[in-house]
Design an enzyme around this catalytic site. Structure first.
Site, PDB file in Angstrom:
ATOM      1  N   ALA A   1      -3.390 -23.733 -12.573  1.00 15.33           N
ATOM      2  CA  ALA A   1      -4.674 -24.293 -12.145  1.00 15.33           C
ATOM      3  C   ALA A   1      -4.882 -25.677 -12.744  1.00 15.33           C
ATOM      4  CB  ALA A   1      -5.814 -23.358 -12.530  1.00 15.33           C
ATOM      5  N   ASP A   2      -4.571 -25.821 -14.020  1.00 13.69           N
ATOM      6  CA  ASP A   2      -4.697 -27.124 -14.679  1.00 13.69           C
ATOM      7  C   ASP A   2      -3.783 -28.165 -14.037  1.00 13.69           C
ATOM      8  OD1 ASP A   2      -6.611 -27.281 -16.739  1.00 13.69           O
ATOM      9  OD2 ASP A   2      -5.394 -26.060 -18.062  1.00 13.69           O
ATOM     10  N   ILE A   3      -2.500 -27.837 -13.943  1.00 11.00           N
ATOM     11  CA  ILE A   3      -1.533 -28.792 -13.402  1.00 11.00           C
ATOM     12  C   ILE A   3      -1.813 -29.062 -11.924  1.00 11.00           C
ATOM     13  CG2 ILE A   3       0.895 -29.216 -12.904  1.00 11.00           C
ATOM     14  CD1 ILE A   3       0.246 -29.471 -15.832  1.00 11.00           C
TER      15      ILE A   3
ATOM     16  N   ALA B   1      -4.704 -31.397 -11.640  1.00  9.97           N
ATOM     17  CA  ALA B   1      -4.289 -32.754 -12.001  1.00  9.97           C
ATOM     18  C   ALA B   1      -3.576 -33.431 -10.838  1.00  9.97           C
ATOM     19  CB  ALA B   1      -3.383 -32.717 -13.229  1.00  9.97           C
TER      20      ALA B   1
END
Length: 408
Positions: free
Chosen positions: A179-181, A184
């Site tokens: 989810a983070d990557i 981004a």
């Protein structure tokens, strides 16, 4: 500061001349801005004095200096300034920097930047062409918008965790922060699209990027199964929803991965295994049949795979054009002949750490190869330099200091 793995050209990097204000912490925002920096953007990391980005003090082991290895792997090619945005003097600095900035990225809880007096509506008056990116757990609107949100919550609440693992009842998250990557990457795509639009129209825009939306956007096959069958998809371990066999299988000495993803490859696999009975079995003659009888199919295949080591099966399959490979850990992946050839481990000279390993560039640009221009910055390392370039005089900087611009 250049590392030996990047070749030089006389052409400027694609984002040379683009100014980015990185008002973010931890992962999604800093990673987004590092990708922009790797492409040549001048990324100014705006950090709170004293502590800086939370990731500087993260992880359970210490380096020579105060910054974690995680921070060192998400903040190369940036400059750092430490200013207190809760002070009027600190905001004055950000306003001045924003006047000629192209992109601003922040990832505080929704509403925080507005309450600080540096939200989009304020910043667009200073610079109408500014592209303002807000990254959050659940977006800037909706019933969950005010919730604190990290990768784990986004994976759980987007459905990703429901299809991860082996479906034995114990929840499992994806091993990497998808989810983070993912957020981004989507933020980079949106920011650059809006930047191009602003160059054409003179008008920037506000971008609302969330971990929740990004995780859901990755779930093509899972949601397709749900919408096509009406049934919620379940965790399949290493198996696949499209075809079978396509997963990890057990050989004599351990597991490897393989994929006979179409009928031609399935026939070749049966020939390699000397298993005409599988080829003749009506349950396995179509992809749909193999999917519907996956568990029984894998049981039969592993009876044959048990006769040889994984490396032998991999070699046999690759000779016949069947995709297959070993299951490597990170040391093995970086040390592999291919990992070395692809330069997926690079080193950066750091003033406190010496040689710092970094993950290499995920895409290779032949005309303008990415470069390591700057080490991950020390907290506030470039405050004086950035302010002087922005036009502040020594007297003004001292006045700002007296007003608490640089105090924690």
């Amino acid at each position: 500061m250049m590392n030996s793995s990047t070749s030089q050209t006389n052409r400027p990097l694609p984002l040379a001349g683009v100014k980015v204000l990185d008002v973010s912490q931890v992962m999604a925002g800093p990673y987004c801005c590092m990708l922009l920096a790797d492409m040549g953007a001048d990324v100014i990391k705006v950090e709170p004095p004293g502590s800086g980005d939370q990731t500087r003090g993260a992880m359970g082991f210490k380096m020579k200096g105060p910054d974690s290895m995680g921070f060192l792997n998400m903040n190369r090619n940036k400059r750092s300034i430490a200013i207190n945005l809760k002070s009027d003097a600190g905001k004055e600095i950000l306003f001045e920097l924003a006047k000629d900035a192209d992109i601003l990225v922040e990832n505080y809880r929704p509403g925080v930047m507005k309450r600080l007096g540096v939200g989009y509506e304020v910043m667009r008056k200073i610079n109408p062409a500014l592209v303002y990116v807000s990254i959050s757990g659940f977006g800037q609107s909706g019933p969950w918008a005010e919730r604190p949100g990290f990768d784990l919550m986004a994976q759980a609440m987007s459905g990703v965790m429901s299809v991860t693992g082996h479906g034995d009842g114990k929840p499992v998250k994806a091993g990497v922060p998808v989810a983070d990557i993912g957020c981004a990457l989507f933020a980079v795509y949106a920011a650059l699209s809006a930047y191009i639009g602003a160059k054409n129209t003179g008008q920037g825009q506000y971008i609302d990027a969330s971990l929740f939306d990004s995780a859901l956007a990755f779930s093509i096959w899972d949601t397709s199964e749900y919408w096509g069958t009406g049934q919620p998809p379940v965790a399949l371990g290493t198996a696949n929803r499209m075809t079978a066999p396509y997963q990890a299988v057990k050989a004599k000495d351990g597991y490897f991965v393989m994929g006979a993803t179409n009928n031609k490859l399935w026939q070749k696999l049966c020939e390699i295994l000397a298993r005409p009975d599988l080829l003749e079995n009506p349950d396995y003659q179509t992809i749909a049949g193999r999917l519907g009888h996956r568990e029984a199919l894998i049981t039969e295949l592993e009876k044959s795979f048990a006769n040889k080591d994984a490396s032998e099966w991999i070699d046999l399959m690759l000779t016949e054009g069947i995709p297959a490979g070993p299951i490597l850990d990170y040391p093995q992946a970086f040390a592999s002949e291919h990992g070395k050839h692809r330069q997926m481990k690079i080193e950066i000279d750091h003033p406190l750490e010496g040689k710092v390993p970094n993950i290499g560039f995920a895409v290779k640009m032949q005309g303008t190869p990415q470069q390591i221009r700057r080490h991950p910055p020390l907290l506030g390392e470039h405050t004086q330099e950035v302010l002087e370039q922005a036009g502040f005089t020594s007297a003004q900087i001292e006045s700002l200091r007296a007003q608490g611009a640089f105090a924690a």
